[in-house]
Design a protein around this motif. Structure first.
Motif, short mmCIF file in Angstrom:
data_model
loop_
_atom_site.label_atom_id
_atom_site.label_comp_id
_atom_site.label_asym_id
_atom_site.label_seq_id
_atom_site.Cartn_x
_atom_site.Cartn_y
_atom_site.Cartn_z
N LYS A 5 5.95 -48.42 13.76
CA LYS A 5 4.85 -47.68 14.36
C LYS A 5 5.17 -47.25 15.78
CE LYS A 5 0.85 -49.49 11.84
NZ LYS A 5 -0.47 -50.15 11.98
N GLN A 103 -8.59 -49.23 21.95
CA GLN A 103 -8.92 -49.22 20.53
C GLN A 103 -10.40 -48.95 20.29
OE1 GLN A 103 -6.18 -49.30 18.55
NE2 GLN A 103 -5.14 -49.61 20.51
N ARG A 107 -9.73 -42.38 18.93
CA ARG A 107 -9.66 -42.11 17.50
C ARG A 107 -8.43 -41.25 17.19
NH1 ARG A 107 -15.31 -39.26 18.34
NH2 ARG A 107 -13.78 -38.17 19.64
N ALA A 108 -8.15 -41.08 15.92
CA ALA A 108 -7.00 -40.27 15.52
C ALA A 108 -7.09 -38.89 16.16
CB ALA A 108 -6.94 -40.14 14.00
N HIS A 109 -5.97 -38.49 16.78
CA HIS A 109 -5.79 -37.16 17.38
C HIS A 109 -6.51 -36.99 18.72
CE1 HIS A 109 -4.01 -36.32 13.55
NE2 HIS A 109 -5.17 -36.41 12.92
N GLY A 130 -3.89 -44.11 17.17
CA GLY A 130 -3.78 -42.79 16.56
C GLY A 130 -3.95 -41.65 17.53
N GLY A 131 -3.99 -41.98 18.83
CA GLY A 131 -4.18 -40.97 19.85
C GLY A 131 -2.89 -40.47 20.46
N LYS A 132 -3.03 -39.59 21.42
CA LYS A 132 -1.89 -38.99 22.11
C LYS A 132 -2.06 -39.15 23.61
CE LYS A 132 0.31 -34.51 23.04
NZ LYS A 132 0.23 -33.04 22.81
#
Length: 382
Positions: A5, A103, A107-109, A130-132
């Motif tokens: 990961k 966390q 969220r994702a993206h 799941g973030g950037k």
């Protein structure tokens, strides 16, 4: 075939340099931990509560009287009105608190603004959520935030900004104009703030620490992270805490309970006693470390290194461009092997290694005076 990961991560530079310091019997000014011991009262009370049998799980959110002492400290230092039960969560170190805060909201993206040079736990925690990470570089030698660059980095996906003040590794602290700019962006874009304030009690030259706790509007959207390890010279205990609005704290606790559930019980009781009985330790911390900063800087005055300003934390940056043409990583490897001093290259705090062109290294001055003087004498010979 196993797929990591975190494929781009290896052993941290801090572990590498400490290992090299041990290998070469060098003076270790690399990893950020104090050379001196925790306060006598804290150790005495830890032993007392162990002997009293307080060795089982504490409530997941923390021992109530420690939560209450933290709320009282926030009120005393920053004028903050904190509900101990619903807003203060005790964690197993500040790094756990940072991870859990990230966390809780990322969220994702989602995108999170990170200021480089940055503490190395931020980006992996964001990635695991799941973030950037969107990196905004602070430029040597002043490492001030360019708020116009921040505005340009914000997009419709931006979820949060991570603030670190006093800043590791630069020693920079936020000014009132920074707080105003941050408030504007939080308000306009509906952002969350994760405020890493582990060096909150270590600021110099009479400059105040501008905690998010000072501002009710900012606190409404913030997770404020603190460290007992930094404050009480006990980094090995891994004790920290998070203060957040009740709704955010509730989300934080949902994840915290599945990361560590609860933190070291006898230490929580000992820390509550320390805050109640020896609060003067905190008040004296800035003066204690300012003396060490000034001692090291004064003994480096005749060296070929340029000492950069440190407004807080227990770190000092040195520009070595007059000493060597090596990259900062190469220079630190040479320094530990040939000169017997372990330091940290600043480029490792940048996601793209950009800081290597600045030729800056970080020294930790949380050491005995004799250690600092000996190190400075060696550095003056280079």
């Amino acid at each position: 075939m196993f797929e990591s990961k975190l494929p781009n991560l290896a052993v941290s530079i801090f572990s590498q340099m400490s290992a090299l310091a041990q290998q070469y019997s060098a003076i270790n000014l690399s990893q950020g931990f104090p050379e001196f011991d925790a306060p006598a009262l804290l150790k005495k009370q830890l032993n007392y509560y162990v002997q009293q049998g307080l060795n089982q799980y504490s409530p997941s959110s923390g021992v109530p009287r420690l939560q209450q002492q933290i709320a009282a400290l926030a009120s005393r230092k920053y004028g903050a009105d904190i509900d101990a039960d619903s807003q203060v969560t005790i964690t197993s170190g500040a790094t756990e608190a940072l991870f859990v805060a990230i966390q809780s909201i990322v969220r994702a993206h989602d995108e999170v603004i990170v200021f480089d040079p940055a503490y190395d736990s931020y980006q992996p925690a964001i990635a695991l959520a799941g973030g950037k990470s969107v990196h905004v570089a602070l430029q040597a030698p002043h490492y001030s935030i360019d708020w116009q660059a921040v505005r340009q980095a914000i997009s419709a996906k931006t979820r949060a900004i991570i603030i670190n003040t006093p800043h590791n590794p630069s020693g920079k602290i936020l000014q009132q104009q920074d707080i105003q700019a941050l408030k504007e962006l939080v308000s306009v874009h509906g952002l969350y703030v994760i405020s890493d304030e582990v060096y909150e009690h270590i600021t110099f030259d009479g400059k105040p620490h501008l905690s998010m706790l000072r501002d009710a509007e900012l606190l409404a959207s913030s997770f404020v992270i603190a460290s007992f390890g930094k404050t009480f010279h006990s980094t090995g205990w891994k004790m920290g805490y998070c203060i957040a609005p009740a709704a955010l704290a509730a989300e934080f606790r949902k994840i915290h309970q599945y990361v560590t559930f609860s933190s070291f019980t006898p230490a929580q009781h000992a820390l509550a006693d320390m805050l109640a009985q020896q609060s003067d330790h905190i008040e004296q911390l800035s003066g204690f470390y300012q003396q060490k900063r000034d001692l090291l800087a004064s003994h480096l005055a005749n060296s070929r290194f340029k000492v950069l300003p440190s407004q807080g934390s227990y770190f000092l940056l040195l520009d070595y461009s007059a000493v060597s043409d090596l990259t900062d990583v190469e220079f630190c490897q040479w320094l530990v092997a040939q000169a017997g001093i372990a330091a940290i290259p600043l480029s490792v705090f940048y996601h793209d290694g950009a800081g290597k062109h600045d030729k800056v290294i970080r020294l930790c001055f949380a050491k005995h005076d004799a250690t600092l003087i000996e190190a400075a004498q060696i550095l003056c010979q280079l």
